[in-house]
Design an enzyme around this catalytic site. Sequence first.
Site, mmCIF file in Angstrom:
data_model
loop_
_atom_site.group_PDB
_atom_site.id
_atom_site.type_symbol
_atom_site.label_atom_id
_atom_site.label_comp_id
_atom_site.label_asym_id
_atom_site.label_seq_id
_atom_site.Cartn_x
_atom_site.Cartn_y
_atom_site.Cartn_z
ATOM 1 N N GLU A 104 2.975 -10.127 52.677
ATOM 2 C CA GLU A 104 3.175 -9.865 51.239
ATOM 3 C C GLU A 104 4.609 -9.395 51.099
ATOM 4 O O GLU A 104 4.924 -8.246 51.425
ATOM 5 C CB GLU A 104 2.211 -8.773 50.762
ATOM 6 C CG GLU A 104 0.750 -9.122 50.925
ATOM 7 C CD GLU A 104 0.209 -9.987 49.790
ATOM 8 O OE1 GLU A 104 0.921 -10.155 48.782
ATOM 9 O OE2 GLU A 104 -0.921 -10.476 49.911
ATOM 10 N N CYS A 110 7.178 -4.811 43.783
ATOM 11 C CA CYS A 110 7.365 -6.216 44.143
ATOM 12 C C CYS A 110 7.193 -7.098 42.912
ATOM 13 O O CYS A 110 7.850 -8.112 42.768
ATOM 14 C CB CYS A 110 6.405 -6.620 45.251
ATOM 15 S SG CYS A 110 4.690 -6.371 44.813
#
Length: 473
Positions: free
Chosen positions: A228, A262
Amino acid sequence: MKIRNPRSGQADYEIAPFSSKAVEEEANRLRGAQSDWATKKPEERGAILLQWADAIEADLSAIIPALTADTGRGGISKIEAAGVPGQIRRWATMAPQLIAEGQPVEQPTSVPKITTSTRLVPYQLVGVISPWNFPMTLALIDAIPALMAGSAVLVKPSEVTPRFIKPLMETVRKIPELAAVLSIIEGDGATGSAMVDQVDYICFTGSVATGRKVGEAAAKSFIPASLELGGKDPMIILASANPEKAAATALRASIVNTGQACQSIERVYVAREIAEPFLASLTAQAEAVRLNHPDINQGHIGPFIFEKQAKIAQSQIDDAIQKGAKLITGGTVENLGGGLYLRPTILTDVSPDSVIICEENFGPVIPVVIYDQIEQAIAQANDSIFGLSAAVVGGSVTEAEQIAVRLKAGAVSINDGSLTSMVWEAEKSSFGYSGLGASRMGASGLMRFFRKQALIRQSGEAARIEAFAEENF
Ligand code: NAD
C-alpha cells in the site's frame, strides 16, 4: 535510536530497534503459538479480540498522549486511537460468517462420485510494516483481520512515531492468548528488512521506494506482499460544480492531517468557467485555516510529523515557483517552537513537469490547474505513475460519475474527496505504482490471509493404470 518530537523538534524519546536475531526469535515464538490460535473457532478468536478492544478502550488515557506526542496533533490522535476498538469489534463480529462462506461444504464436481470442499488455511506468520502518518491505525489495519484469519502477527511501526507501541503492547499483554500470537516491536528499516525474511506474508504500507525493496525481498522468498504505497491523487472539478462548496471539499481533502495522508488530494483540475470564483473561495478558506500552535487544542492543522517531509514539501514548492508557478497563499515552512508548520499553500500556473505535479508532496499544498476541455483534465489527471485514488466534483453525482469511471485510480470519490478514509467496505486495488496485492478494504481484507486447500473425495473406484493402456484409445 533517538526520536524527534514533532512539536518541539527535540529528541525526547528513545527506542532500541530489534536486531535481525531478535526478529528471528520473536518470529519463532509467534509461530510456535499459531497452530493453537488457528485451531480455535473464529468465534473464539473473535471473543479474545473483543477483550482486547475493551482493554484498549480502558487504556486510551495512556495511548492517546503517546500517539499525540508521536504525531504532534491532538484531535486526530484521539479519533485514531478511539477508532481502533471499533475496527476490532467489526472484524471480530463479521469474520466468522465470512470464513464460513469461504469454506463451501461438500459439492459435486463434473466427475461422477468425486466431490470437493474447500478449507481455508491461514498463513502462519503475517508481518506488518507501517508508516508514520497514521501510526496506530496503519499498524493495526492489516493485523486485526490477519489475527481473525488465524495467523500470528508481527508488527513493526515506523521508527518516526514509536511512542504508542509501549502502551498498546500493555493492552496486548493483559490478554495472554493474544500476546502469544501478536507482537508489536520497535525498529527501523533494518528491522523491517529482517522481518521480510521471517514471515509468510508481508503487509507493507509506506513509500514506493521502500515498497519496491520489500516487494523484491518478498519475491525472493516466494511470499505474497500487500503493498500500500503513495499517491498523487487528482481532483477534477466540473463546470457544473458549486465553486464555494467545491473549494471547501478540495481544501479539506488536501490539508486535513497537514496533508499527511496517502489519500490526500494532491492536484486540482478546475474548469475555466468557475475557476475564478473557485480560486477566490479556496484562497479565502485557506487563509482562514489556523495552525494548532502554540495550543495543540486550537486550530486546524499541526506540524509535519517527519522533519524530512517538511523539506520535501518546501523543495517542491520552490521548484514549482522556479518553473513559473504563481504562489497565491502560504508557501513557506515555518519553525514555531521547534515544530515545522506550513500554512495551506495554493499554487496556480503550475508547469506540468514540476515535481509537485508528478511526485507525492504529503503536505498541505494545493496546485490548481485550470482546464478548458474536460478531455484535457482527464488526460492530465491520468498522467501519473500513481493510481491510488482520485475525486470528481460536479453539479450532480451522475455527471461526476461519468468522469470518475475514466480515471486510472483504485478508488474515486464522487462529489467529495478522500472518501477511502471514511468507509471500510469499498474493495479497491492500487493502480500503477500505488501498490500491489489484494484489497485491504472490504471482505478481501480478511480473505487474503488464507490459502485455499481443496479436499477432493473419491467415493467410487479410483482409476487403475489399465484405464490408460494405449490399446484402450
Ligand atoms: P517509508 O517507506 O519511509 O517507511 C515505511 C516503513 O518501512 C517504516 O516502518 C520503515 O521503518 C520501514 N522500512 C524502511 N526501510 C525498509 C526496508 N528496507 N525493508 C523493510 N522495511 C523498511 O514510508 P513513510 O515515510 O513512513 O510513509 C509515508 C508513505 O506511506 C507515503 O508515501 C504514503 O503515501 C504512504 N502511505 C500509503 C498508504 C496506503 O494505504 N496506500 C497509507 C499511508 C501511507
